[in-house]
Design a protein around this motif. Sequence first.
Motif, PDB file in Angstrom:
ATOM      1  N   GLY A 192       0.785  -1.234   0.000  1.00 51.42           N
ATOM      2  CA  GLY A 192       0.000   0.000   0.000  1.00 51.42           C
ATOM      3  C   GLY A 192       0.814   1.279   0.000  1.00 51.42           C
ATOM      4  N   ASP A 221      -2.191   9.389  -4.988  1.00 51.22           N
ATOM      5  CA  ASP A 221      -1.425   9.220  -3.742  1.00 51.22           C
ATOM      6  C   ASP A 221      -0.475  10.391  -3.489  1.00 51.22           C
ATOM      7  N   ARG A 258       0.921  13.587  -2.142  1.00 45.24           N
ATOM      8  CA  ARG A 258       0.622  14.386  -0.948  1.00 45.24           C
ATOM      9  C   ARG A 258       1.690  15.456  -0.801  1.00 45.24           C
ATOM     10  N   ARG A 273     -19.194  23.212   4.658  1.00 44.82           N
ATOM     11  CA  ARG A 273     -18.052  22.871   5.502  1.00 44.82           C
ATOM     12  C   ARG A 273     -16.864  22.389   4.661  1.00 44.82           C
ATOM     13  N   ILE A 309     -13.788  16.115  12.688  1.00 43.84           N
ATOM     14  CA  ILE A 309     -14.068  15.789  11.299  1.00 43.84           C
ATOM     15  C   ILE A 309     -15.567  15.675  11.059  1.00 43.84           C
ATOM     16  N   PRO A 313     -16.769   9.349   4.697  1.00 49.71           N
ATOM     17  CA  PRO A 313     -16.499   7.911   4.630  1.00 49.71           C
ATOM     18  C   PRO A 313     -15.088   7.582   5.133  1.00 49.71           C
ATOM     19  N   TRP A 328     -12.003   8.213   2.944  1.00 48.22           N
ATOM     20  CA  TRP A 328     -11.369   9.537   2.785  1.00 48.22           C
ATOM     21  C   TRP A 328     -10.667   9.959   4.061  1.00 48.22           C
ATOM     22  N   ARG A 346      -7.320   8.238   3.657  1.00 48.45           N
ATOM     23  CA  ARG A 346      -6.468   8.805   2.604  1.00 48.45           C
ATOM     24  C   ARG A 346      -6.055  10.246   2.914  1.00 48.45           C
ATOM     25  N   ASP A 347      -7.022  11.064   3.323  1.00 46.83           N
ATOM     26  CA  ASP A 347      -6.740  12.499   3.435  1.00 46.83           C
ATOM     27  C   ASP A 347      -6.279  12.918   4.828  1.00 46.83           C
ATOM     28  N   GLU A 348      -6.831  12.286   5.860  1.00 42.36           N
ATOM     29  CA  GLU A 348      -6.516  12.738   7.219  1.00 42.36           C
ATOM     30  C   GLU A 348      -5.336  11.966   7.802  1.00 42.36           C
ATOM     31  N   VAL A 359      -2.724   5.991   2.130  1.00 44.58           N
ATOM     32  CA  VAL A 359      -3.276   6.101   0.773  1.00 44.58           C
ATOM     33  C   VAL A 359      -3.303   4.762   0.033  1.00 44.58           C
ATOM     34  N   GLY A 360      -2.931   3.689   0.736  1.00 37.20           N
ATOM     35  CA  GLY A 360      -2.964   2.380   0.086  1.00 37.20           C
ATOM     36  C   GLY A 360      -4.381   1.939  -0.255  1.00 37.20           C
ATOM     37  N   LYS A 376      -7.895   2.414  -1.872  1.00 39.55           N
ATOM     38  CA  LYS A 376      -8.170   3.197  -3.077  1.00 39.55           C
ATOM     39  C   LYS A 376      -9.645   3.517  -3.282  1.00 39.55           C
ATOM     40  N   TYR A 377      -9.880   4.623  -3.969  1.00 39.01           N
ATOM     41  CA  TYR A 377     -11.210   5.002  -4.438  1.00 39.01           C
ATOM     42  C   TYR A 377     -11.391   4.519  -5.875  1.00 39.01           C
TER      43      TYR A 377
END
Lengths: 783, 168
Positions: A234, A241, A243, A274, B16, B21, B24, B27-29, B33-34, B36-37
């Motif tokens: 991963g 990916d 960042r 938001r 948050i 979901p 995210w 991945r984002d927080e 990131v492994g 996937k969407y």
Amino acid sequence: MKLITDNLSPELPGFFQDLTSTPKLEIPELSRRQFFKVSGITGGGLVIGLALGTGSNKAKAQSAAADATSTLSPYVQIQPNGRINIFSKNPECGQGIKTGLPLIIADELDCAWEDVDVVQADIDASKYGAQFAGGSLSTPMNWMAMRQAGATGRAMILAAAAQQLNIPLTELSTSNTKVVHATSGREWGYGEFAELAATMPVPDAASLTLKTKDQFTLMGKRFTGVDNHDIVTGKPLFGADTRLDGMLFASYTKCPQIGGRALSFNESHIKSLRGVVDAFILDEFGNPKMFNPGGGDMFSGVAIVAESTWAALKAKRELEIEWDLSNAEVSSWSEIVERAYAMKDEDGEPLMTTSRGPNGPTTVPASKGDAEAVLQNAATVVSGFYEYPYVSHAQLEPETCTALYQNGNVEIWAPAQIPQSGESGSAVLLGIPAEEAAQRVVLHQTRIGGGFGRKLANDYVFEVVAIARRMEGRPVLLQWTREDDMGGDYFRPGGFHSYTAGLDSVGNLTAWQDHFFTSTGNDTAPMTSADLNPNVFPKDVIDNVKLSQTMFHNAIPTGPMRAPASNAFAFSFQGFMHELAIASGKSHVDFLLDTLGDPRLANPENPQSMHTGRAANVISEVARISGYEQGASEPGRAKGLSFYFCHSGYVAQVADVSVNANKEVKIHKVWAVGDFGFIHNLSGAENQMEGGIIDGISQLFNAKITFENGIIQQQNFHQYPLLRMPQAPELEVSFLEPEEFSPTGGGEPSMPPVLAAVTNAIYNATGDRIRKMPLFELGYKLV
Amino acid sequence: MATLNINGQTMDIGEIDPSTPLLWVLRDELGLVGTKYGCGIAQCGACTVHMNGAPVRSCQIPVGNLTDQQITTIEGLAAADGTLTPVQEAWVELDVPQCGYCQAGQIMSATALLNNNQNPSDADIDAAMSGNICRCATYSRIRQAIKDAAAKMNGTAFYDAAQTGEIA
């Protein structure tokens, strides 16, 4: 091994033509010395934005630490610990090229593969020439240059060793990343000579001695993907990916009716949500209905920039947009189908083709001989009308890209199949003069989460560049939804063929007539990948061919998809060939072999045209290994055969299929025999063939995109199902590797034949002739 | 302040939006990131993670609903020293990935299958893997890799699903 180096496909699409000058291995001294500093690439594969001064401190530290690395060429470095960095120039989209190209270099460099670290090269035409993933061209275009890159490095290491050891060059050899002195039995790792090797003059390519096939130590075996470990753990590899510090996340919403322009939207509401940072309309740029990877073209829409992907996607659902539909598409597939069927017995306009003679290209009729006269006197005449739909690429990674715009310059991280066009098109979009583009637009290539031709288009790159320009100084990641992707593709175009063909009294094919129905956006030429190539088998090997064409005005965007045109032609041409075989009274195998005739180039003037002997060999071999015979092996079960030649590759496939009374189809097994010349990574070639077969079966049964009044009717996988594990058949893949042919690509030619292999098997099992894709519309279900 | 238990660690996810979901959030927080969407509607399986050992589609799970759940992602499979699980090993050795985008989800589904059934039949594999699309169509290698991993595991489960995401 005799090596044919100029192995490009005869069907090279126009947009590749400016990219296909075979890269010459030129390593100017300046380029070599500056290489590391300019590119800022370290052995760990980290790509740093030094060109624009945006590199992180950590990256700069790594860069400094790696300065002890010795650079022999843009392709080869020796690390201080003796390990070898090999740079892989082209984008990796699952075709295995990140493993395949370095493997060629490593073999000629005489490295042990376990001593090699593969590094994804940055985008730089001055060092690497054309860098793209398309047309099954990466291997044939780079085969010779990669071998020379390896042999160059080996020669420089040997020269350095001779000087440093004070041993005559003729007494030294190499093996497994070591210099060997046979007389004394001594050996040294390449790393011992790294520093001196990097200062050695670059030998002239003509002076290099390349290995012969029996000297290959790596090539020809199975090698696993160099990113496999990172994939299964991963690690960040893919476009999405990326960042970066201070990064923002964006969605972009375009008009469902393709080509509509955003006039206004509920801006204050969206901005009040938001996590939303900004929201704005972007104008259309260029003519995005037309596939043009390097033009900066993009559709109008509404961008929402937010602090997280979810905030951007959630706000997207609340958008209310007023559209100007004056330039939007109004075409409907249902109408096009109706018009085509109404005209199926008529003639179209004579098809013209481009002939490349000594005086340059000229437009000439694509027909030859006198098909009409021969058909009138034929012993047997057979007709068939074939239909196939629009199809979406449906690569699993929806379009995504990151851009940082600063001081008029832009830095991009993209999973792009033609990243160089992504750079040049971004310069066009931003108004950066072409001569400044190389300095002011920098694109870093990421691994691509599936391409299949969708990411040849750079529309999503241009969108995020336009968004980032509005968000100056903040990196922005654009994430398309699956709905954005499926409703906004450059689709595989649908079309129709009205065939008539004649057989003589002994069942030989003597005349072929095809009225082709397609779409045009400019009323002059078909849309991209919507044209009929007059060289498709069997037209290329018979004397009397009449080709005509009807174009419907319809600018729903189209573009190349895996095996462009062939991915539909193989279904109709090779289904109709089976109809003819049945009518001829011959076995399918004999009918194909008789049509191919004596071993020769189909067009003696074109060395890239189909070789009938290679074609015959894959057909005969697949029939042999599958035990192919015409007719049902048991009630409702039979094998079907098909052959196709495209992208310089020869593939024959046999499908063993059962059909029950409910039209449920079970594909038990598919056999495939390919000839892609010499195969340097067997695992990679097998993967392409296995994937191509199942890709074809998936499309054959279930893939259909429709549009009504310019609006795509399918949005996600519930309306556009892809094949899943329980439906996947057993596969048996093998290759003929004729000695005299260097490698060609397997990604595209692996897919087309299975379409007709399955429909021909269904005919053999049930007597039902299938002339329309996808099969679910005929009541068939893949189980 | 909200926290999640991910890969055996308690992670702070700040203030948050509870409708976000899990996908995210990862991945984002959290920078994981492994996962996937691919579709956002639980059709493709690219976002598969484990919740208490069972495979779930992280695109469908609002983070606000996650209390006291043990989440395992692709990043949490290998041991702390980097040793791969038998499933990961089999995937590498058999050269399963083509583009690789779906493979985290495939591996999570396969891992959950083998955790409960160390000798799966073809029908078991079909049932466990039918929620995961591979657009590159690596299915035959996935099937074989699951069988290879089962052989490597030699009857031993990865972890007790009732426990807290500890990988054997």
